[in-house]
Each structure stands twice: as structure tokens, then as C-alpha cells.
Design an enzyme around this catalytic site. Structure first.
Site, PDB file in Angstrom:
ATOM      1  N   ALA A 146      -9.569   6.380 -45.169  1.00  0.00           N
ATOM      2  CA  ALA A 146      -8.264   6.200 -44.517  1.00  0.00           C
ATOM      3  C   ALA A 146      -8.302   5.330 -43.267  1.00  0.00           C
ATOM      4  O   ALA A 146      -7.315   5.258 -42.543  1.00  0.00           O
ATOM      5  CB  ALA A 146      -7.619   7.543 -44.185  1.00  0.00           C
ATOM      6  N   ALA A 147      -9.410   4.617 -43.016  1.00  0.00           N
ATOM      7  CA  ALA A 147      -9.439   3.693 -41.868  1.00  0.00           C
ATOM      8  C   ALA A 147      -8.272   2.712 -41.971  1.00  0.00           C
ATOM      9  O   ALA A 147      -7.547   2.478 -40.999  1.00  0.00           O
ATOM     10  CB  ALA A 147     -10.759   2.944 -41.806  1.00  0.00           C
ATOM     11  N   GLY A 148      -8.091   2.171 -43.164  1.00  0.00           N
ATOM     12  CA  GLY A 148      -7.002   1.215 -43.373  1.00  0.00           C
ATOM     13  C   GLY A 148      -5.637   1.864 -43.141  1.00  0.00           C
ATOM     14  O   GLY A 148      -4.716   1.231 -42.605  1.00  0.00           O
ATOM     15  N   ASP A 149      -5.496   3.121 -43.542  1.00  0.00           N
ATOM     16  CA  ASP A 149      -4.210   3.825 -43.359  1.00  0.00           C
ATOM     17  C   ASP A 149      -3.913   4.033 -41.878  1.00  0.00           C
ATOM     18  O   ASP A 149      -2.787   3.825 -41.415  1.00  0.00           O
ATOM     19  CB  ASP A 149      -4.235   5.185 -44.065  1.00  0.00           C
ATOM     20  CG  ASP A 149      -4.245   5.037 -45.575  1.00  0.00           C
ATOM     21  OD1 ASP A 149      -3.839   3.972 -46.066  1.00  0.00           O
ATOM     22  OD2 ASP A 149      -4.658   5.987 -46.257  1.00  0.00           O
TER      23      ASP A 149
END
Ligand code: ADP
Length: 301
Positions: A244-247
Site C-alpha cells: 500500500a505504499a502507492g495507496d
């Protein structure tokens, strides 16, 4: 935010089990997930006022997902309950060496429809920004982007999971935020270094997207718009779990842009939020608060 809501059912295992194998010794945890809900929580904790347009079942998972969103202050008046489909679930194995294996049952997410977008049109028109991803049907994403575009609301599209996109959608997008894999699928350009990132961004801009922010993992993000292009370096942290880094990046980015920070400052803010998130386990549990992000940025001046 328009997008998915899932429950992640995670078993930490010594190694990924093979087909036909029963592996004992796992450790279970569950966490709220789904790109739409993750980005909504990421944005809310970053200090934004957020409404999520999504669809869950009438089961216990959906109930819990909504409760969690509410706890984070996300407006759930447009999270619809589906009487026919189950709430989205992801079954995740995480091995000791960090390898993972994931199966997703989209359930109600696959039934988030253009009609739902119609019901939520007032919320979209009143927003500073609309943010979407690709875990819900493309027709729904297009319908939402059209409502936003007509009302002069800029659209951020995080094109994840990777999927080819029609130009008629790209033309509605103000800011596209692919990672390296997604950029490669959309452009055919393997993003290995800065020069390739620049070429991939230029290609996407030639298809009608105004601004491209290409996320590059620990390296940060590459930013390209009409004013030029530049690298916005990431922050060095001790990475524990990049789920979820991108989220978190997209959630924080949208808040910074809604607050009218410059594009470069917004990307720096998003890099900081995402860097903090990779130092913690899980998707939504890893999203940092505004205070944490600002303290982190203060230390890294
Ligand atoms: P995704 O999670 O979608 O694959 P990336 O891996 O590009 O996307 O990560 C998104 C953002 O998260 C990056 O632009 C960066 O800001 C941050 N990030 C990811 N991994 C790290 C890391 N190891 N250290 C610091 N920041 C990271």
C-alpha cells in the site's frame, strides 16, 4: 475517492504453500484494504476531508470495513451495500522471506456501477479533486471522471492494478500516477532509469494526460507536466512492508493538491507519507497522520 474496499485476510507462513499442500504453522491477521479504501484512509489521516464512493456486501466484512472508514473520519454516505454480492476479500500469504501470494475475490467491488456514480454525482461535483484506481469496473471510473470533468473537478487516476487504458479515459485525467510496472504496461517503455521515466511520461502526456507522476519505489517519484520534468527524491527509511505504499502516496498527494500546494511540494509530502507507511506493517494500519508526516518532513529538511 471512487474505488474498492476489501478485507485482507493475511496468513504469515514459513513459505508459500504449493498447490495441493496443507501447510501448518501460520499466523493469522486481518486488516482493512482495497485500493479505494486505502487511499481514502491515507487521505483522511493526511488531513483531508474525504468521501468514498464504493460498494460492499451486507456481510460482516462490509460492516467492519464501513466502521473502520468511519473511525478515520471518511464520509461513507456513498458506500453502497450490495444485497447480492459478498464484500471484497483478498487472501494473502506472506512468507518469512517477504515473498507473497495473493488471490482477490472482488465481489461487490465489481458491481460498483455508473448508476452508483450518478447517485454520488453531487459529492463529486462538490469536491476539490476526484481520485480513482482500477479495482472497480472501467465503465464506472470513466463515468465518475466524466462527472468530475464537466464540473471542472480535476481527476487523479492511479492506474493500478496495471491495465491498458483507452484514450477517451486518459483525456479526462489531470494527473496520472503509475508505478514502474503500470507505466511499462501503458507505454511499452521499461522504466529502468531517469531517462526512461522521462520518455514514459512524455508518451503518456502525448495521449492526453496533463501531468504524470511516476512513482519509483524507494527512489521517490518522477514528475512531468507542461512546465517540465524533474525527479522528486524519496526518503531513506528502514523498510518493513511496502504494501500500500502507492495507496498512501496517492492519498497524501491528493490532500496536498487539494490544499493547493505546488506539484513538487505535494509530491514531497506524498513521498514522506509513503516512506513512513513502509516502516509499518499492513495497508490501512500503516497510513501516517498529518502530525507524523509534518514531524518527519521537519526532521528531513
Ligand atoms: P507501488 O506501491 O504502487 O508499487 P511504489 O513502489 O513506486 O508504488 O511506491 C510508491 C511510493 O512509496 C514511492 O514513490 C515512494 O514515495 C514510497 N516508497 C516506496 N518504497 C519505499 C521505500 N523502500 N523507501 C522509501 N519510500 C518508499
Amino acid at each position: 475517492m471512487v474505488g474498492s474496499s476489501n478485507t485482507d485476510l493475511i496468513i504469515r507462513v514459513p513459505r508459500i504453500p504449493k498447490a495441493g499442500e496443507t501447510l501448518l504453522g501460520g499466523e493469522f491477521m486481518s486488516a482493512a484494504g482495497g485500493k479505494g479504501a486505502n487511499q481514502a484512509v491515507g487521505a483522511a489521516r493526511s488531513g483531508g476531508r474525504v468521501a468514498l464512493i464504493a460498494r460492499v456486501g451486507t456481510d460482516a466484512f462490509g460492516e467492519r470495513a464501513i466502521k473502520g472508514l468511519r473511525r478515520d473520519g471518511v464520509d461513507v454516505s456513498c458506500v453502497f451495500r450490495d444485497k447480492l454480492a459478498a464484500s471484497g476479500v483478498a487472501l494473502i500469504f506472506v512468507a518469512r522471506d517477504g515473498e507473497n501470494s495473493i488471490a482477490v475475490a472482488g465481489g461487490a467491488n465489481a458491481r460498483l456501477s455508473p448508476a452508483d456514480v450518478g447517485k454520488a454525482a453531487g459529492v463529486i461535483r462538490a469536491a476539490a479533486l476526484l481520485v480513482a484506481q482500477l479495482e472497480t469496473p472501467l465503465a464506472t471510473v470513466i463515468a465518475a471522471a466524466q462527472v468530475a470533468m464537466k464540473a471542472g473537478v480535476p481527476v487523479i487516476l492511479n492506474p493500478a492494478p496495471a491495465q491498458a487504458l483507452p484514450n477517451r479515459l486518459l483525456k479526462l485525467i489531470s494527473i496520472l500516477t503509475p508505478n514502474e510496472t503500470e507505466a511499462e504496461l501503458l507505454t511499452g517503455i521499461k522504466v529502468t532509469q531517469e531517462a526512461a521515466a522521462a520518455r514514459a511520461c512524455a508518451k503518456l502526456r502525448s495521449r492526453g494526460v496533463r501531468t504524470v507522476i511516476l512513482t519509483l519505489g524507494a527512489r521517490g517519484a518522477y514528475l512531468a507536466d507542461a512546465g517540465g520534468q524533474q525527479m522528486v527524491p524519496g526518503f531513506k527509511v528502514k523498510a518493513v512492508d511496502s504494501t500500500a505504499a502507492g495507496d498512501i502516496f496517492n492519498g497524501a498527494l491528493s490532500v496536498a493538491l487539494a490544499e493547493r500546494k505546488t506539484l513538487r511540494d505535494a509530491v514531497r509530502f506524498a513521498n514522506a507519507a509513503a516512506a513512513l507507511s513502509v516502516t509499518r506493517l499492513g495497508a490501512q494500519p500503516s497510513a501516517p497522520t498529518r502530525v507524523e508526516i509534518e514531524r518527519f518532513l521537519g526532521r528531513r529538511k
